[in-house]
Design an enzyme around this catalytic site. Structure first.
Site, short mmCIF file in Angstrom:
data_model
loop_
_atom_site.label_atom_id
_atom_site.label_comp_id
_atom_site.label_asym_id
_atom_site.label_seq_id
_atom_site.Cartn_x
_atom_site.Cartn_y
_atom_site.Cartn_z
N ARG A 282 25.61 90.58 18.52
CA ARG A 282 26.95 90.42 17.94
C ARG A 282 27.00 90.92 16.51
O ARG A 282 27.97 91.55 16.10
CB ARG A 282 27.38 88.95 17.98
CG ARG A 282 27.62 88.43 19.39
CD ARG A 282 27.89 86.95 19.40
NE ARG A 282 26.76 86.24 18.82
CZ ARG A 282 26.84 85.07 18.19
NH1 ARG A 282 28.00 84.46 18.03
NH2 ARG A 282 25.76 84.49 17.70
N ASN B 285 29.55 85.35 22.17
CA ASN B 285 28.65 85.01 23.28
C ASN B 285 29.42 84.21 24.32
O ASN B 285 30.15 83.27 23.98
CB ASN B 285 27.47 84.16 22.80
CG ASN B 285 26.40 84.98 22.11
OD1 ASN B 285 26.33 86.19 22.24
ND2 ASN B 285 25.55 84.29 21.37
#
Length: 108
Positions: free
Chosen positions: A36, A55
């Site tokens: 990320r 996530n």
């Protein structure tokens, strides 16, 4: 690597300069490896993108980016190149109308 698009046709075609929303679901070993954060850094490097990387409970990462179609496509291509942390087994994306309100690109 799976390169299916899952294009909804909402704004499927159109000019490279139009503002769009791209939602991508990235499968593979993409959690717990900085995926990320690298996605955010790459979105900032490309510039002109707002959105987030998140996530999901099933092990995937969801990436939402709004900006010009050309810039969103650059981010999508990076997600698929394998030049990412972890291991990407496939990416499915959907194109749509921007919703706005992000104020940058965040890691959630």
């Amino acid at each position: 690597m799976d390169t299916s698009t899952g294009d909804t046709g909402e704004t499927g075609g159109g000019a490279a300069g139009e503002t769009v929303r791209m939602t991508a679901w990235v499968r593979g070993r993409v959690q717990g490896v900085g995926f990320r954060w690298y996605t955010r850094a790459n979105a900032l490097r490309i510039g002109g993108l707002e959105g987030f990387a998140l996530n999901l409970d099933d092990g995937r990462v969801q990436v939402v980016a709004e900006g010009t179609r050309e810039r969103c496509e650059r981010l999508l291509e990076w997600l698929r190149t394998g030049d990412t942390p972890g291991r990407v087994d496939g990416v499915t994306e959907m194109w749509g109308t921007p919703r706005g309100g992000y104020g940058g690109f965040a890691v959630r």
